[in-house]
Design an enzyme around this catalytic site. Structure first.
Site, PDB file in Angstrom:
ATOM      1  CB  CYS A  90       4.407 -11.664   7.248  1.00 54.57           C
ATOM      2  SG  CYS A  90       6.057 -11.032   6.838  1.00 54.57           S
ATOM      3  CB  CYS A 119       7.058  -8.019   9.994  1.00 54.70           C
ATOM      4  SG  CYS A 119       5.599  -7.905   8.954  1.00 54.70           S
ATOM      5  CG  HIS A 172      13.621  -6.711  10.048  1.00 59.13           C
ATOM      6  ND1 HIS A 172      13.573  -6.051   8.839  1.00 59.13           N
ATOM      7  CD2 HIS A 172      14.281  -5.891  10.902  1.00 59.13           C
ATOM      8  CE1 HIS A 172      14.187  -4.888   8.948  1.00 59.13           C
ATOM      9  NE2 HIS A 172      14.633  -4.760  10.202  1.00 59.13           N
ATOM     10  CB  CYS A 173       9.359 -10.112   6.763  1.00 59.51           C
ATOM     11  SG  CYS A 173       8.607  -8.479   6.605  1.00 59.51           S
ATOM     12  CE  LYS A 218       5.587  -6.462   1.387  1.00 58.06           C
ATOM     13  NZ  LYS A 218       5.175  -7.172   2.592  1.00 58.06           N
ATOM     14  NE  ARG A 233       6.428  -1.354   6.663  1.00 52.46           N
ATOM     15  CZ  ARG A 233       7.531  -1.056   5.978  1.00 52.46           C
ATOM     16  NH1 ARG A 233       8.305  -0.061   6.384  1.00 52.46           N
ATOM     17  NH2 ARG A 233       7.843  -1.738   4.896  1.00 52.46           N
ATOM     18  NE  ARG A 280       8.609  -4.607   6.444  1.00 51.33           N
ATOM     19  CZ  ARG A 280       8.619  -4.800   7.765  1.00 51.33           C
ATOM     20  NH1 ARG A 280       9.662  -5.328   8.346  1.00 51.33           N
ATOM     21  NH2 ARG A 280       7.587  -4.441   8.505  1.00 51.33           N
ATOM     22  CB  CYS A 296      18.421  -6.385   2.521  1.00 55.95           C
ATOM     23  SG  CYS A 296      19.640  -5.083   2.705  1.00 55.95           S
ATOM     24  CE  LYS A 340       2.151  -5.126   0.285  1.00 57.12           C
ATOM     25  NZ  LYS A 340       2.412  -5.912   1.448  1.00 57.12           N
ATOM     26  CE1 TYR A 395      -6.317  -2.487   4.489  1.00 58.73           C
ATOM     27  CE2 TYR A 395      -5.105  -1.517   2.645  1.00 58.73           C
ATOM     28  CZ  TYR A 395      -5.135  -2.308   3.778  1.00 58.73           C
ATOM     29  OH  TYR A 395      -3.986  -2.926   4.206  1.00 58.73           O
TER      30      TYR A 395
HETATM   31  C1  PBG Z   1       3.817  -7.547   6.069  1.00 62.22           C
HETATM   32  C2  PBG Z   1       2.912  -6.829   5.132  1.00 62.22           C
HETATM   33  C3  PBG Z   1       2.933  -5.472   4.791  1.00 62.22           C
HETATM   34  C4  PBG Z   1       1.831  -5.256   3.972  1.00 62.22           C
HETATM   35  C5  PBG Z   1       1.196  -6.489   3.797  1.00 62.22           C
HETATM   36  N1  PBG Z   1       1.870  -7.449   4.509  1.00 62.22           N
HETATM   37  C6  PBG Z   1       3.826  -4.378   5.236  1.00 62.22           C
HETATM   38  C7  PBG Z   1       5.269  -4.443   4.986  1.00 62.22           C
HETATM   39  O1  PBG Z   1       5.780  -5.239   4.197  1.00 62.22           O
HETATM   40  O2  PBG Z   1       5.946  -3.658   5.643  1.00 62.22           O
HETATM   41  C8  PBG Z   1       1.412  -3.941   3.407  1.00 62.22           C
HETATM   42  C9  PBG Z   1      -0.053  -3.791   3.147  1.00 62.22           C
HETATM   43  C10 PBG Z   1      -0.521  -2.380   3.100  1.00 62.22           C
HETATM   44  O3  PBG Z   1       0.250  -1.412   3.150  1.00 62.22           O
HETATM   45  O4  PBG Z   1      -1.744  -2.215   2.991  1.00 62.22           O
HETATM   46  N2  PBG Z   1       4.860  -8.214   5.474  1.00 62.22           N
HETATM   47 ZN    ZN Z   2       6.390  -8.894   7.022  1.00 61.27          ZN
END
Ligand code: PBG
Ligand code: ZN
Length: 350
Positions: free
Chosen positions: A131, A133, A140-141, A216, A226, A238, A240, A269, A335
């Site tokens: 990613c 971000c 942003h991603c 997601k 984050r 995020r 959009c 997710k 985790y």
């Molecule tokens: C980044 C990403 C995120 C997570 C995994 N990859 C955060 C997001 O989309 O803001 C979340 C994982 C977690 O909360 O454990 N794109």
């Molecule tokens: Zn991201």
């Protein structure tokens, strides 16, 4: 006075208790879908400070790890049966820009970690989150389009083509560094096909797994992550590009799309609030493994509840992960992985 109600005799079909009185008999009620160590993939944060072993306040028990600390951290877990990890880079000192240049810098922490881990633990399955971000100046991603934002938002739209291209480039760099699996979490349109083609055109198509974060959702449960990864957007949100939490149909379309575009594993997710989607995913695409991500906020929630005395931590962790498997998942990003490596060795309890 005599009872005015006489209980009717139990029907034979009403008698269920006998089938699960013994702890082993309870195990047998899972239709052969036991939780196993192989199902768990452990998310690990890799810092660009090579000596870091830095506590993450919002994620109890988790740390940001520097490259020099990785072997002694992972070694004992591998001995206990850890089979796979997914890496997230945390560039604290690197210069971020609009296109997320540090993502595939040769010195970026995940590339260093992939090289090291694949040399030290050749049988450990190495997935790498892909990613932008963590690496973009705006957080942003994807990459912003040139068009000014429409009136209903202050956030620029994302340029699908430029984002796909860039994300595919980054995924290829991780494949070259030794990732067995690249896992794009950005939710950009078309990125699965772009990554698959980039892998194929560079001879990695037949040796690298593409795991798509397919469904997601724009969830409140990513907060601790984050903070851990330093990837909170500097403006906007995020919504959009990540899915609206009410959107079952969109999730089903995204799952089908990513399967068609060349994903090898499909992910849902967060996990616990989206078990219907997990079940949809397993049923829509029964020929693909379904993965779930028990995200940072879910983990923190389970831990916080146990600390409050609402339930026993181990029992609740099992209950959540068993719900994922029951819904159809065969891979669990969690985790809790290190704890499950111990828990799954323990004897059945009464
Ligand atoms: C980044 C990403 C995120 C997570 C995994 N990859 C955060 C997001 O989309 O803001 C979340 C994982 C977690 O909360 O454990 N794109
Ligand atoms: Zn991201």
């Amino acid at each position: 006075m005599a009872n005015r109600f006489q209980a009717p005799p139990l029907e034979i079909s009403s008698v269920l208790h006998g089938g699960y009185h013994h702890p082993l008999a309870r195990k047998w009620q899972n239709h052969g879908r036991n939780l196993t160590k192989e199902m768990f993939m452990y998310p690990i944060f890799i810092s660009d400070d090579p000596d870091a072993e830095q506590v993450i306040e919002s994620l109890p028990g988790q740390k940001r790890w520097g490259i020099n600390k990785l072997e002694s951290f992972i070694g004992p877990l591998v001995k206990k049966g850890l089979k796979s990890v997914i890496l997230f880079g945390v560039p604290m000192d690197m210069e971020k820009d609009e296109r997320g240049s540090p993502a595939d810098d040769p010195e970026t922490p995940v590339i260093k970690a992939l090289q090291l881990l694949s040399a030290k633990f050749p049988l450990l399955y190495l997935a790498c989150d892909v990613c932008l971000c963590e690496y973009t100046s705006h957080g942003h991603c994807g990459i912003f389009a040139k068009l000014p934002p429409p009136n209903h938002t202050s956030m620029p739209t994302l340029d699908a083509e430029a984002s796909q291209q860039r994300i595919a480039e980054v995924a290829l760099a991780y494949a070259k560094a030794g990732a067995h699996c690249v896992a794009p979490s950005d939710m950009m349109d078309g990125r699965i096909k772009a990554i698959k083609l980039a892998l194929m055109q560079n001879d990695y198509g037949n040796r690298v797994t593409l795991m798509s974060y397919s469904a997601k959702f724009a969830s409140s449960l990513y907060g601790p992550f984050r903070e851990a990864a330093g990837s909170a957007p500097s403006m906007g949100n995020r919504k959009c590009y990540q899915l609206p939490p009410n959107a079952r149909g969109l999730a089903r379309r995204a799952i089908k799309r990513d399967a068609t575009e060349g994903a090898d594993i499909l992910m849902v997710k967060p996990a616990l609030p989206y078990l219907d989607i997990v079940s949809d995913c397993a049923q829509l695409e029964p020929d693909y493994p379904t993965a779930v991500y028990q995200v940072s906020g879910e983990y923190a929630m389970v831990v916080a509840g146990a600390e409050k005395g609402i339930y026993d931590l181990k029992a609740m962790a099992f209950e959540t992960c068993e719900s994922f498997v029951r819904a159809g998942a065969s891979i669990i990003l969690s985790y809790f992985t290190p704890q499950f490596l111990d828990w799954l060795d323990e004897e059945l309890t009464e």
